[in-house]
Design a protein around this motif. Structure first.
Motif, PDB file in Angstrom:
ATOM      1  N   THR A 146       0.859  -1.174   0.000  1.00 39.05           N
ATOM      2  CA  THR A 146       0.000   0.000   0.000  1.00 39.05           C
ATOM      3  C   THR A 146       0.894   1.222   0.000  1.00 39.05           C
ATOM      4  OG1 THR A 146      -1.731  -1.151   1.227  1.00 39.05           O
ATOM      5  CG2 THR A 146      -1.778   1.244   1.290  1.00 39.05           C
ATOM      6  N   LEU A 147       0.554   2.203  -0.819  1.00 41.39           N
ATOM      7  CA  LEU A 147       1.282   3.461  -0.819  1.00 41.39           C
ATOM      8  C   LEU A 147       0.530   4.465   0.034  1.00 41.39           C
ATOM      9  CD1 LEU A 147       2.366   3.822  -4.558  1.00 41.39           C
ATOM     10  CD2 LEU A 147       3.620   2.802  -2.660  1.00 41.39           C
ATOM     11  N   MET A 148       1.268   5.261   0.808  1.00 46.88           N
ATOM     12  CA  MET A 148       0.679   6.289   1.659  1.00 46.88           C
ATOM     13  C   MET A 148       1.269   7.635   1.272  1.00 46.88           C
ATOM     14  SD  MET A 148       0.799   8.504   4.413  1.00 46.88           S
ATOM     15  CE  MET A 148       2.241   8.170   5.362  1.00 46.88           C
ATOM     16  N   MET A 149       0.389   8.627   1.109  1.00 49.93           N
ATOM     17  CA  MET A 149       0.813   9.983   0.788  1.00 49.93           C
ATOM     18  C   MET A 149       0.324  10.904   1.903  1.00 49.93           C
ATOM     19  SD  MET A 149       0.008  12.265  -2.608  1.00 49.93           S
ATOM     20  CE  MET A 149      -1.759  12.366  -2.275  1.00 49.93           C
ATOM     21  N   PRO A 150       1.249  11.484   2.676  1.00 54.07           N
ATOM     22  CA  PRO A 150       0.823  12.401   3.736  1.00 54.07           C
ATOM     23  C   PRO A 150       0.331  13.718   3.143  1.00 54.07           C
ATOM     24  CG  PRO A 150       3.211  12.318   3.638  1.00 54.07           C
ATOM     25  CD  PRO A 150       2.703  11.315   2.635  1.00 54.07           C
ATOM     26  N   ALA A 151      -0.664  14.286   3.764  1.00 60.27           N
ATOM     27  CA  ALA A 151      -1.175  15.583   3.314  1.00 60.27           C
ATOM     28  C   ALA A 151      -0.210  16.673   3.760  1.00 60.27           C
ATOM     29  CB  ALA A 151      -2.561  15.829   3.898  1.00 60.27           C
ATOM     30  N   THR A 152       0.229  17.480   2.820  1.00 64.49           N
ATOM     31  CA  THR A 152       1.089  18.624   3.123  1.00 64.49           C
ATOM     32  C   THR A 152       0.511  19.840   2.409  1.00 64.49           C
ATOM     33  OG1 THR A 152       2.539  18.193   1.239  1.00 64.49           O
ATOM     34  CG2 THR A 152       3.153  17.159   3.332  1.00 64.49           C
ATOM     35  N   PRO A 153       0.800  21.026   2.896  1.00 71.81           N
ATOM     36  CA  PRO A 153       0.256  22.235   2.266  1.00 71.81           C
ATOM     37  C   PRO A 153       0.583  22.361   0.779  1.00 71.81           C
ATOM     38  CG  PRO A 153       1.177  22.777   4.404  1.00 71.81           C
ATOM     39  CD  PRO A 153       1.541  21.341   4.131  1.00 71.81           C
ATOM     40  N   SER A 154       1.707  21.828   0.350  1.00 72.03           N
ATOM     41  CA  SER A 154       2.087  21.939  -1.064  1.00 72.03           C
ATOM     42  C   SER A 154       1.200  21.089  -1.980  1.00 72.03           C
ATOM     43  CB  SER A 154       3.549  21.558  -1.251  1.00 72.03           C
ATOM     44  OG  SER A 154       3.747  20.198  -0.915  1.00 72.03           O
ATOM     45  N   LEU A 155       0.410  20.169  -1.419  1.00 68.19           N
ATOM     46  CA  LEU A 155      -0.455  19.297  -2.214  1.00 68.19           C
ATOM     47  C   LEU A 155      -1.899  19.779  -2.231  1.00 68.19           C
ATOM     48  CD1 LEU A 155       0.866  15.791  -1.090  1.00 68.19           C
ATOM     49  CD2 LEU A 155       1.672  17.239  -2.968  1.00 68.19           C
ATOM     50  N   GLU A 156      -2.146  20.923  -1.598  1.00 66.89           N
ATOM     51  CA  GLU A 156      -3.514  21.425  -1.495  1.00 66.89           C
ATOM     52  C   GLU A 156      -3.947  22.094  -2.794  1.00 66.89           C
ATOM     53  OE1 GLU A 156      -6.131  23.628   1.901  1.00 66.89           O
ATOM     54  OE2 GLU A 156      -4.165  24.481   1.476  1.00 66.89           O
ATOM     55  N   GLY A 157      -5.158  21.783  -3.229  1.00 68.88           N
ATOM     56  CA  GLY A 157      -5.767  22.434  -4.386  1.00 68.88           C
ATOM     57  C   GLY A 157      -6.686  23.532  -3.870  1.00 68.88           C
ATOM     58  N   ARG A 158      -7.990  23.306  -3.973  1.00 73.97           N
ATOM     59  CA  ARG A 158      -8.904  24.276  -3.365  1.00 73.97           C
ATOM     60  C   ARG A 158      -8.800  24.145  -1.855  1.00 73.97           C
ATOM     61  NH1 ARG A 158     -14.519  21.732  -2.730  1.00 73.97           N
ATOM     62  NH2 ARG A 158     -14.163  19.625  -3.489  1.00 73.97           N
TER      63      ARG A 158
ATOM     64  N   PHE B 199      -9.230   7.847 -14.509  1.00 71.32           N
ATOM     65  CA  PHE B 199      -9.459   8.062 -13.082  1.00 71.32           C
ATOM     66  C   PHE B 199     -10.897   8.494 -12.846  1.00 71.32           C
ATOM     67  CE2 PHE B 199      -5.051   9.210 -14.041  1.00 71.32           C
ATOM     68  CZ  PHE B 199      -4.400   8.254 -13.288  1.00 71.32           C
ATOM     69  N   ASP B 200     -11.468   8.015 -11.766  1.00 70.15           N
ATOM     70  CA  ASP B 200     -12.797   8.434 -11.325  1.00 70.15           C
ATOM     71  C   ASP B 200     -12.640   9.046  -9.941  1.00 70.15           C
ATOM     72  OD1 ASP B 200     -14.217   7.370 -13.571  1.00 70.15           O
ATOM     73  OD2 ASP B 200     -13.982   5.370 -12.699  1.00 70.15           O
ATOM     74  N   PHE B 201     -12.999  10.312  -9.831  1.00 77.99           N
ATOM     75  CA  PHE B 201     -12.943  10.996  -8.543  1.00 77.99           C
ATOM     76  C   PHE B 201     -14.331  10.894  -7.910  1.00 77.99           C
ATOM     77  CE2 PHE B 201      -9.590  12.781 -11.128  1.00 77.99           C
ATOM     78  CZ  PHE B 201      -8.506  12.691 -10.268  1.00 77.99           C
ATOM     79  N   LEU B 202     -14.401  10.201  -6.794  1.00 72.12           N
ATOM     80  CA  LEU B 202     -15.681   9.877  -6.179  1.00 72.12           C
ATOM     81  C   LEU B 202     -16.114  10.872  -5.112  1.00 72.12           C
ATOM     82  CD1 LEU B 202     -14.950   6.070  -5.840  1.00 72.12           C
ATOM     83  CD2 LEU B 202     -16.083   7.269  -7.733  1.00 72.12           C
ATOM     84  N   ARG B 203     -15.154  11.480  -4.447  1.00 71.06           N
ATOM     85  CA  ARG B 203     -15.419  12.511  -3.431  1.00 71.06           C
ATOM     86  C   ARG B 203     -14.153  13.311  -3.241  1.00 71.06           C
ATOM     87  NH1 ARG B 203     -16.263   7.690  -0.824  1.00 71.06           N
ATOM     88  NH2 ARG B 203     -18.442   8.193  -0.540  1.00 71.06           N
ATOM     89  N   GLY B 204     -14.276  14.468  -2.651  1.00 64.78           N
ATOM     90  CA  GLY B 204     -13.119  15.313  -2.429  1.00 64.78           C
ATOM     91  C   GLY B 204     -12.132  14.684  -1.463  1.00 64.78           C
ATOM     92  N   GLY B 205     -10.859  14.771  -1.793  1.00 61.39           N
ATOM     93  CA  GLY B 205      -9.810  14.275  -0.904  1.00 61.39           C
ATOM     94  C   GLY B 205      -9.461  15.336   0.120  1.00 61.39           C
ATOM     95  N   LEU B 206      -9.751  15.053   1.363  1.00 59.64           N
ATOM     96  CA  LEU B 206      -9.460  16.002   2.426  1.00 59.64           C
ATOM     97  C   LEU B 206      -7.959  16.104   2.662  1.00 59.64           C
ATOM     98  CD1 LEU B 206     -12.253  14.862   4.902  1.00 59.64           C
ATOM     99  CD2 LEU B 206     -12.314  16.804   3.313  1.00 59.64           C
TER     100      LEU B 206
ATOM    101  N   GLY C  39      -8.671  23.298   1.734  1.00 59.83           N
ATOM    102  CA  GLY C  39      -9.084  22.147   2.525  1.00 59.83           C
ATOM    103  C   GLY C  39      -9.094  20.824   1.794  1.00 59.83           C
ATOM    104  N   PHE C  40      -8.709  20.816   0.518  1.00 61.01           N
ATOM    105  CA  PHE C  40      -8.765  19.587  -0.273  1.00 61.01           C
ATOM    106  C   PHE C  40      -7.469  19.373  -1.050  1.00 61.01           C
ATOM    107  CE2 PHE C  40     -13.142  20.756   0.346  1.00 61.01           C
ATOM    108  CZ  PHE C  40     -13.771  19.545   0.595  1.00 61.01           C
TER     109      PHE C  40
END
Length: 123
Positions: free
Chosen positions: A24-36, A73-80, A38-39
């Protein structure tokens, strides 16, 4: 294997061992990965799914860089802005083409935020 590539390292992706032996790959949320606000940016979610497919091929075939034919790719819900996980499986392995699909989730694997499919050309 794929988590050691420069692109995966730039995204902060790392491999996480699971009880069933799958990678399993894990990607930590960091500010540089933020789009809109909170997501996560959708492109990094797609990248995580792509890298998971490549990792599945690398684990099964020991071929780390097959050539992508196409990706969907199918985006099913926003990634927090929380840690994201992805895991892929090989659906079919032919002589020249591999079909893989992947799932990306946060917190609950049964509630994916995105799915992806790749067709890859083997050397």
């Amino acid at each position: 294997m794929i988590a050691r590539t420069p692109y995966a390292q730039m995204l902060g992706i790392r491999s996480v061992a699971t009880d069933d032996g799958a990678v399993t790959l894990m990607m930590p949320a960091t500010p540089s990965l933020e789009g809109r606000t909170g997501f996560l940016y959708g492109g990094v979610i797609a990248s995580l799914l792509e890298l998971a497919c490549l990792e599945a091929v690398a684990q099964e075939r020991r071929e780390p860089w097959p050539k992508p034919i196409n990706m969907s790719f199918d985006f099913l819900r926003g990634g927090l802005m929380i840690d994201s996980y992805a895991q892929a499986r090989l659906v079919r392995v032919g002589r020249r083409v591999v079909n893989a699909d992947a799932i990306c989730w946060q917190g609950d694997r049964d509630k994916p935020i995105a799915t992806g499919r790749m067709h890859l050309l083997l050397d």
